[in-house]
Write a protein that holds these residues in place. Structure first.
Motif, PDB file in Angstrom:
ATOM      1  N   LYS A  47       0.836  -1.204   0.000  1.00 14.30           N
ATOM      2  CA  LYS A  47       0.000   0.000   0.000  1.00 14.30           C
ATOM      3  C   LYS A  47       0.868   1.251   0.000  1.00 14.30           C
ATOM      4  CE  LYS A  47      -4.141  -1.709   2.307  1.00 14.30           C
ATOM      5  NZ  LYS A  47      -5.007  -1.499   3.481  1.00 14.30           N
ATOM      6  N   THR A  48       0.297   2.349  -0.444  1.00 13.57           N
ATOM      7  CA  THR A  48       1.048   3.600  -0.510  1.00 13.57           C
ATOM      8  C   THR A  48       1.416   4.129   0.869  1.00 13.57           C
ATOM      9  OG1 THR A  48      -1.034   4.827  -0.689  1.00 13.57           O
ATOM     10  CG2 THR A  48       0.103   4.291  -2.750  1.00 13.57           C
ATOM     11  N   ASN A  49       0.689   3.727   1.909  1.00 11.41           N
ATOM     12  CA  ASN A  49       1.018   4.170   3.268  1.00 11.41           C
ATOM     13  C   ASN A  49       2.231   3.438   3.839  1.00 11.41           C
ATOM     14  OD1 ASN A  49      -0.219   1.643   3.742  1.00 11.41           O
ATOM     15  ND2 ASN A  49      -1.100   2.308   5.672  1.00 11.41           N
ATOM     16  N   CYS A  50       2.766   2.481   3.119  1.00 12.69           N
ATOM     17  CA  CYS A  50       3.921   1.716   3.587  1.00 12.69           C
ATOM     18  C   CYS A  50       5.195   2.385   3.061  1.00 12.69           C
ATOM     19  CB  CYS A  50       3.828   0.263   3.128  1.00 12.69           C
ATOM     20  SG  CYS A  50       5.149  -0.762   3.801  1.00 12.69           S
ATOM     21  N   THR A  51       5.722   3.274   3.868  1.00 13.67           N
ATOM     22  CA  THR A  51       6.921   4.034   3.515  1.00 13.67           C
ATOM     23  C   THR A  51       8.176   3.189   3.739  1.00 13.67           C
ATOM     24  OG1 THR A  51       7.130   4.881   5.766  1.00 13.67           O
ATOM     25  CG2 THR A  51       5.757   6.180   4.226  1.00 13.67           C
ATOM     26  N   GLU A  52       9.313   3.744   3.348  1.00 13.93           N
ATOM     27  CA  GLU A  52      10.590   3.070   3.613  1.00 13.93           C
ATOM     28  C   GLU A  52      10.803   2.909   5.121  1.00 13.93           C
ATOM     29  OE1 GLU A  52      12.706   1.620   1.330  1.00 13.93           O
ATOM     30  OE2 GLU A  52      11.095   2.116  -0.067  1.00 13.93           O
ATOM     31  N   GLU A  53      10.324   3.883   5.899  1.00 13.98           N
ATOM     32  CA  GLU A  53      10.414   3.777   7.360  1.00 13.98           C
ATOM     33  C   GLU A  53       9.592   2.596   7.869  1.00 13.98           C
ATOM     34  OE1 GLU A  53       9.656   6.773   5.787  1.00 13.98           O
ATOM     35  OE2 GLU A  53      11.679   7.567   5.982  1.00 13.98           O
ATOM     36  N   GLU A  54       8.446   2.358   7.248  1.00 11.20           N
ATOM     37  CA  GLU A  54       7.615   1.211   7.624  1.00 11.20           C
ATOM     38  C   GLU A  54       8.321  -0.101   7.289  1.00 11.20           C
ATOM     39  OE1 GLU A  54       4.764   1.051   9.408  1.00 11.20           O
ATOM     40  OE2 GLU A  54       5.036   3.213   9.686  1.00 11.20           O
ATOM     41  N   ILE A  55       9.036  -0.135   6.168  1.00  8.70           N
ATOM     42  CA  ILE A  55       9.805  -1.337   5.818  1.00  8.70           C
ATOM     43  C   ILE A  55      10.841  -1.602   6.904  1.00  8.70           C
ATOM     44  CG2 ILE A  55      11.425  -2.380   4.169  1.00  8.70           C
ATOM     45  CD1 ILE A  55       8.633  -2.188   3.013  1.00  8.70           C
ATOM     46  N   GLU A  56      11.517  -0.556   7.368  1.00  7.87           N
ATOM     47  CA  GLU A  56      12.490  -0.708   8.447  1.00  7.87           C
ATOM     48  C   GLU A  56      11.825  -1.236   9.714  1.00  7.87           C
ATOM     49  OE1 GLU A  56      15.813  -0.601   8.366  1.00  7.87           O
ATOM     50  OE2 GLU A  56      15.553  -0.312   6.214  1.00  7.87           O
ATOM     51  N   LYS A  57      10.612  -0.776   9.995  1.00 10.68           N
ATOM     52  CA  LYS A  57       9.876  -1.278  11.163  1.00 10.68           C
ATOM     53  C   LYS A  57       9.561  -2.767  11.003  1.00 10.68           C
ATOM     54  CE  LYS A  57       7.639   3.073  12.453  1.00 10.68           C
ATOM     55  NZ  LYS A  57       6.354   3.792  12.535  1.00 10.68           N
ATOM     56  N   ILE A  58       9.182  -3.172   9.802  1.00  8.97           N
ATOM     57  CA  ILE A  58       8.905  -4.585   9.535  1.00  8.97           C
ATOM     58  C   ILE A  58      10.155  -5.417   9.809  1.00  8.97           C
ATOM     59  CG2 ILE A  58       8.444  -6.282   7.700  1.00  8.97           C
ATOM     60  CD1 ILE A  58       6.595  -4.101   6.420  1.00  8.97           C
ATOM     61  N   LEU A  59      11.287  -4.973   9.263  1.00  4.57           N
ATOM     62  CA  LEU A  59      12.534  -5.722   9.417  1.00  4.57           C
ATOM     63  C   LEU A  59      13.007  -5.728  10.866  1.00  4.57           C
ATOM     64  CD1 LEU A  59      14.287  -4.568   6.135  1.00  4.57           C
ATOM     65  CD2 LEU A  59      13.193  -6.789   6.592  1.00  4.57           C
ATOM     66  N   ASP A  60      12.842  -4.602  11.575  1.00  2.00           N
ATOM     67  CA  ASP A  60      13.196  -4.560  12.997  1.00  2.00           C
ATOM     68  C   ASP A  60      12.340  -5.527  13.802  1.00  2.00           C
ATOM     69  OD1 ASP A  60      15.188  -2.681  12.575  1.00  2.00           O
ATOM     70  OD2 ASP A  60      13.957  -0.975  13.203  1.00  2.00           O
ATOM     71  N   SER A  61      11.058  -5.577  13.467  1.00  2.00           N
ATOM     72  CA  SER A  61      10.141  -6.502  14.139  1.00  2.00           C
ATOM     73  C   SER A  61      10.559  -7.951  13.893  1.00  2.00           C
ATOM     74  CB  SER A  61       8.714  -6.258  13.648  1.00  2.00           C
ATOM     75  OG  SER A  61       7.826  -7.167  14.229  1.00  2.00           O
ATOM     76  N   CYS A  62      10.975  -8.256  12.671  1.00  2.00           N
ATOM     77  CA  CYS A  62      11.453  -9.603  12.341  1.00  2.00           C
ATOM     78  C   CYS A  62      12.680  -9.965  13.167  1.00  2.00           C
ATOM     79  CB  CYS A  62      11.782  -9.711  10.855  1.00  2.00           C
ATOM     80  SG  CYS A  62      10.343  -9.666   9.767  1.00  2.00           S
ATOM     81  N   LYS A  63      13.613  -9.014  13.282  1.00  2.00           N
ATOM     82  CA  LYS A  63      14.843  -9.269  14.049  1.00  2.00           C
ATOM     83  C   LYS A  63      14.529  -9.542  15.517  1.00  2.00           C
ATOM     84  CE  LYS A  63      17.690  -6.395  11.090  1.00  2.00           C
ATOM     85  NZ  LYS A  63      18.361  -5.106  10.948  1.00  2.00           N
ATOM     86  N   LYS A  64      13.493  -8.885  16.016  1.00  2.00           N
ATOM     87  CA  LYS A  64      13.118  -9.046  17.424  1.00  2.00           C
ATOM     88  C   LYS A  64      12.269 -10.307  17.646  1.00  2.00           C
ATOM     89  CE  LYS A  64      10.211  -6.878  20.927  1.00  2.00           C
ATOM     90  NZ  LYS A  64       9.184  -5.873  21.150  1.00  2.00           N
ATOM     91  N   ASN A  65      11.274 -10.509  16.796  1.00  2.00           N
ATOM     92  CA  ASN A  65      10.270 -11.555  17.037  1.00  2.00           C
ATOM     93  C   ASN A  65      10.594 -12.919  16.440  1.00  2.00           C
ATOM     94  OD1 ASN A  65       8.655  -9.679  18.419  1.00  2.00           O
ATOM     95  ND2 ASN A  65       7.724  -8.995  16.513  1.00  2.00           N
ATOM     96  N   ASN A  66      11.364 -12.964  15.372  1.00  4.99           N
ATOM     97  CA  ASN A  66      11.591 -14.244  14.695  1.00  4.99           C
ATOM     98  C   ASN A  66      12.555 -15.195  15.410  1.00  4.99           C
ATOM     99  OD1 ASN A  66       9.762 -13.371  12.809  1.00  4.99           O
ATOM    100  ND2 ASN A  66      11.219 -13.199  11.138  1.00  4.99           N
ATOM    101  N   PRO A  67      13.650 -14.694  16.021  1.00  6.77           N
ATOM    102  CA  PRO A  67      14.573 -15.653  16.665  1.00  6.77           C
ATOM    103  C   PRO A  67      13.916 -16.553  17.720  1.00  6.77           C
ATOM    104  CG  PRO A  67      15.677 -13.559  16.376  1.00  6.77           C
ATOM    105  CD  PRO A  67      14.219 -13.347  16.017  1.00  6.77           C
ATOM    106  N   PRO A  68      13.093 -16.025  18.644  1.00  5.88           N
ATOM    107  CA  PRO A  68      12.497 -16.929  19.630  1.00  5.88           C
ATOM    108  C   PRO A  68      11.536 -17.955  19.012  1.00  5.88           C
ATOM    109  CG  PRO A  68      12.178 -14.625  20.291  1.00  5.88           C
ATOM    110  CD  PRO A  68      12.768 -14.620  18.924  1.00  5.88           C
ATOM    111  N   LEU A  69      11.001 -17.626  17.827  1.00  3.14           N
ATOM    112  CA  LEU A  69      10.083 -18.545  17.146  1.00  3.14           C
ATOM    113  C   LEU A  69      10.819 -19.458  16.161  1.00  3.14           C
ATOM    114  CD1 LEU A  69       7.210 -16.006  16.389  1.00  3.14           C
ATOM    115  CD2 LEU A  69       7.265 -17.738  18.200  1.00  3.14           C
TER     116      LEU A  69
END
Length: 140
Positions: A12-34
């Protein structure tokens, strides 16, 4: 059972480059324990993501992903059991695709180009073909 899931969606157009960084940061935080690993390819208009992990875990994650307001029209391309992870240490590798088409910075066959086009269009492909095509972007 260890599995691999690939989906494509419309960014979506509301998904800025900053939002992509948030997605990747969330992955780095949430994915290892799972114990989830994978890759995210994105352009200004599309997402292609491959996630690996226990089947129940990645299906639960996929349900959450489908509800994310930063994209729409989420289509599962493949879901396959795997013997081992392709990206075992990547809690989420990422690469931005160029707009107006894909620039293949590596050698890619006409067959892989056809498969990648089908992935981008949200058309299901056999899991092994999808994996080998996506690997071209990261492993060569």
């Amino acid at each position: 059972m260890l599995s691999q899931l690939v989906y494509v969606s419309k960014r979506k157009t509301n998904c800025t480059e900053e939002e992509i960084e948030k997605i990747l940061d969330s992955c780095k935080k949430n994915n290892p324990p799972l114990d989830i690993t994978g890759i995210l390819l994105y352009s200004d208009t599309k997402f292609i993501q491959l996630v690996e992990g226990e089947s129940k875990t990645i299906m639960s994650l996929y349900d959450k992903i489908k509800g994310d307001s930063r994209h729409e029209n989420c289509i599962m391309i493949s879901l396959s059991p795997i013997k081992e992870k392709t990206f075992p240490s990547w809690h989420m590798g990422s690469k931005k695709l160029k707009n107006g088409g894909v620039s293949y910075d590596t050698e890619i066959s006409t067959e892989h180009q056809r498969i990648f086009t089908r992935i981008m269009e949200g058309k299901q492909e056999e899991g092994e073909k999808v994996l080998k095509t996506l690997q071209k972007f990261f492993l060569n």
